[in-house]
Design a protein around this motif. Structure first.
Motif, PDB file in Angstrom:
ATOM      1  N   MET A   1       0.846  -1.196   0.000  1.00 51.84           N
ATOM      2  CA  MET A   1       0.000   0.000   0.000  1.00 51.84           C
ATOM      3  C   MET A   1       0.882   1.248   0.000  1.00 51.84           C
ATOM      4  O   MET A   1       1.736   1.421   0.864  1.00 51.84           O
ATOM      5  CB  MET A   1      -0.922  -0.006   1.229  1.00 51.84           C
ATOM      6  N   SER A   2       0.643   2.113  -0.964  1.00 51.73           N
ATOM      7  CA  SER A   2       1.451   3.316  -1.098  1.00 51.73           C
ATOM      8  C   SER A   2       1.032   4.353  -0.058  1.00 51.73           C
ATOM      9  O   SER A   2      -0.096   4.324   0.450  1.00 51.73           O
ATOM     10  CB  SER A   2       1.284   3.896  -2.496  1.00 51.73           C
ATOM     11  N   GLN A   5      -2.176   6.074  -1.072  1.00 49.96           N
ATOM     12  CA  GLN A   5      -3.360   5.256  -0.846  1.00 49.96           C
ATOM     13  C   GLN A   5      -3.746   5.251   0.630  1.00 49.96           C
ATOM     14  O   GLN A   5      -4.934   5.313   0.975  1.00 49.96           O
ATOM     15  CB  GLN A   5      -3.109   3.825  -1.335  1.00 49.96           C
ATOM     16  N   PHE A   6      -2.752   5.204   1.504  1.00 49.60           N
ATOM     17  CA  PHE A   6      -3.035   5.271   2.937  1.00 49.60           C
ATOM     18  C   PHE A   6      -3.682   6.601   3.308  1.00 49.60           C
ATOM     19  O   PHE A   6      -4.641   6.639   4.090  1.00 49.60           O
ATOM     20  CB  PHE A   6      -1.735   5.066   3.722  1.00 49.60           C
ATOM     21  N   ARG A   7      -3.179   7.692   2.735  1.00 53.81           N
ATOM     22  CA  ARG A   7      -3.778   9.009   3.026  1.00 53.81           C
ATOM     23  C   ARG A   7      -5.207   9.097   2.509  1.00 53.81           C
ATOM     24  O   ARG A   7      -6.082   9.661   3.174  1.00 53.81           O
ATOM     25  CB  ARG A   7      -2.905  10.110   2.412  1.00 53.81           C
ATOM     26  N   ASP A   8      -5.457   8.533   1.336  1.00 55.27           N
ATOM     27  CA  ASP A   8      -6.816   8.574   0.777  1.00 55.27           C
ATOM     28  C   ASP A   8      -7.791   7.777   1.646  1.00 55.27           C
ATOM     29  O   ASP A   8      -8.906   8.235   1.918  1.00 55.27           O
ATOM     30  CB  ASP A   8      -6.815   8.023  -0.650  1.00 55.27           C
ATOM     31  N   ILE A   9      -7.370   6.585   2.073  1.00 50.10           N
ATOM     32  CA  ILE A   9      -8.238   5.763   2.919  1.00 50.10           C
ATOM     33  C   ILE A   9      -8.491   6.459   4.250  1.00 50.10           C
ATOM     34  O   ILE A   9      -9.626   6.472   4.750  1.00 50.10           O
ATOM     35  CB  ILE A   9      -7.598   4.374   3.135  1.00 50.10           C
ATOM     36  N   SER A  10      -7.454   7.057   4.815  1.00 54.64           N
ATOM     37  CA  SER A  10      -7.612   7.736   6.100  1.00 54.64           C
ATOM     38  C   SER A  10      -8.540   8.938   5.965  1.00 54.64           C
ATOM     39  O   SER A  10      -9.424   9.151   6.804  1.00 54.64           O
ATOM     40  CB  SER A  10      -6.241   8.186   6.625  1.00 54.64           C
ATOM     41  N   THR A 128      -5.218  -3.178   2.919  1.00 58.36           N
ATOM     42  CA  THR A 128      -6.009  -1.961   2.725  1.00 58.36           C
ATOM     43  C   THR A 128      -7.390  -2.092   3.351  1.00 58.36           C
ATOM     44  O   THR A 128      -7.942  -1.106   3.850  1.00 58.36           O
ATOM     45  CB  THR A 128      -6.148  -1.639   1.227  1.00 58.36           C
ATOM     46  N   SER A 129      -7.954  -3.293   3.354  1.00 60.11           N
ATOM     47  CA  SER A 129      -9.260  -3.491   3.979  1.00 60.11           C
ATOM     48  C   SER A 129      -9.188  -3.298   5.488  1.00 60.11           C
ATOM     49  O   SER A 129     -10.091  -2.721   6.093  1.00 60.11           O
ATOM     50  CB  SER A 129      -9.783  -4.897   3.662  1.00 60.11           C
ATOM     51  N   THR A 130      -8.108  -3.765   6.095  1.00 61.45           N
ATOM     52  CA  THR A 130      -7.931  -3.572   7.528  1.00 61.45           C
ATOM     53  C   THR A 130      -7.784  -2.101   7.873  1.00 61.45           C
ATOM     54  O   THR A 130      -8.395  -1.596   8.830  1.00 61.45           O
ATOM     55  CB  THR A 130      -6.699  -4.357   8.026  1.00 61.45           C
ATOM     56  N   VAL A 131      -6.970  -1.385   7.092  1.00 67.19           N
ATOM     57  CA  VAL A 131      -6.802   0.051   7.324  1.00 67.19           C
ATOM     58  C   VAL A 131      -8.132   0.782   7.132  1.00 67.19           C
ATOM     59  O   VAL A 131      -8.473   1.689   7.904  1.00 67.19           O
ATOM     60  CB  VAL A 131      -5.720   0.620   6.389  1.00 67.19           C
TER      61      VAL A 131
END
Length: 239
Positions: A1-2, A5-10, A128-131
Motif C-alpha cells: 500500500m502506497s 493510498q493510505f492518506r486517501d483511505i484515512s 487496505t481493507s484492515t486500514v
C-alpha cells in the motif's frame, strides 16, 4: 500500500465518507447511546474492533465465498466477532456492559459494518481493507465522542460521567459546578436529533468552504516545452 493510498483511505474514513456525518449509517446506536461521552466512545471502540477484524477476515476469504451467499457469510463472520466482543465486555467491564445493554449485540445489524465489508473488504486486499476498517471506525468514534460529550455537557454539566466503570477510582468532571440545573432535552431522544443535526450542518459548511477554496486556487501550470533553438543552444553549451 502506497503512502498516497493510505492518506486517501484515512481521509475517507475520518472525514470525506465519515459514517456518521456523510453516509449517515448506524444512526440507531449513534442517537441512542450517545447520552454520555463514555457510553458513546465505548460502543464506538467495540464497533472499531468488529469492523477491523471483519474487514480483514472477509478480505482474506473473498475468493472462497460464492457470490450468491456472500451476505449470509458476512453476517455470520460479523456475528461471531460481535459475540466475542460482547463476552469480553461482560467479563472485563461488566458495569459498562449492563449500561450498553442490547446495543453491543446490535452491532451485528449495524449498517456501517456490513456496508464496509460489502463495499470495500470484499473487493480489496487484506491490508487496505484492515486500514479501511480502522479509519472508518475511528471516524465513527470521534463523531460519537463529540456528540456524547456535547449532550452530556449541556444536559448534566459534566464530562466523562461513568468513567469509573472503566477506570476504577476515576470520577466525572463537573464543568459547570454542582448548581447547574441541567438542560434535560439534551439527554432525551429529541436532543440527540438536534445535536446530530448541528454537527451535520457544521460538517456541510466546512466541506462547502473547502470546495470553494479549492475552486479559487489556480491549477498547476506545466513547464513550457523547450524550443528547437533552446535545445541546440544547450547542446552547444554541453559540447
Amino acid at each position: 500500500m502506497s503512502p498516497q493510498q493510505f492518506r486517501d483511505i484515512s481521509w475517507n474514513g475520518l472525514w470525506k465518507q465519515n459514517p456518521g456525518l456523510a453516509q449517515l449509517l448506524g444512526l440507531c446506536p449513534i442517537l441512542a447511546i450517545s447520552t454520555t461521552m463514555v457510553n458513546a466512545v465505548s460502543l464506538g471502540i467495540a464497533t472499531v474492533l468488529v469492523m477491523t477484524v471483519a474487514n480483514l477476515a472477509v478480505s482474506g476469504l473473498r475468493n472462497f465465498v460464492p457470490y450468491e451467499i456472500r451476505i449470509p457469510v458476512f453476517i455470520l463472520i460479523i456475528a461471531a466477532l460481535v459475540t466475542m466482543v460482547d463476552l469480553a465486555f461482560n467479563a472485563y467491564f461488566h458495569d459498562l456492559y449492563l449500561v450498553l445493554g442490547i446495543f453491543i449485540p446490535l452491532i451485528v445489524t449495524n449498517c456501517i459494518v456490513l456496508a464496509r465489508v460489502e463495499a470495500y473488504a470484499a473487493k480489496n486486499d487484506p491490508l487496505t481493507s484492515t486500514v479501511d476498517g480502522i479509519m472508518m471506525g475511528i471516524g465513527l468514534v470521534w463523531v460519537l465522542a463529540l456528540l456524547g460529550g456535547l449532550r452530556e455537557l449541556l444536559g448534566a454539566g459534566t464530562l466523562f460521567s461513568g468513567i469509573e466503570m472503566i477506570i476504577p477510582g476515576a470520577s466525572a468532571w463537573s464543568v459547570f459546578g454542582d448548581d447547574y440545573p441541567g438542560f434535560l432535552i439534551a439527554i432525551l431522544p429529541p436532543g440527540a436529533f438536534f445535536a446530530l443535526g448541528v454537527l451535520i450542518a457544521v460538517f456541510n459548511v466546512i466541506n462547502a468552504r473547502l470546495a470553494a477554496r479549492a475552486r479559487r486556487q489556480p491549477p498547476p501550470t506545466a513547464p513550457a516545452p523547450a524550443t528547437r533553438a533552446e535545445d541546440d543552444g544547450e547542446a552547444v553549451a554541453a559540447g
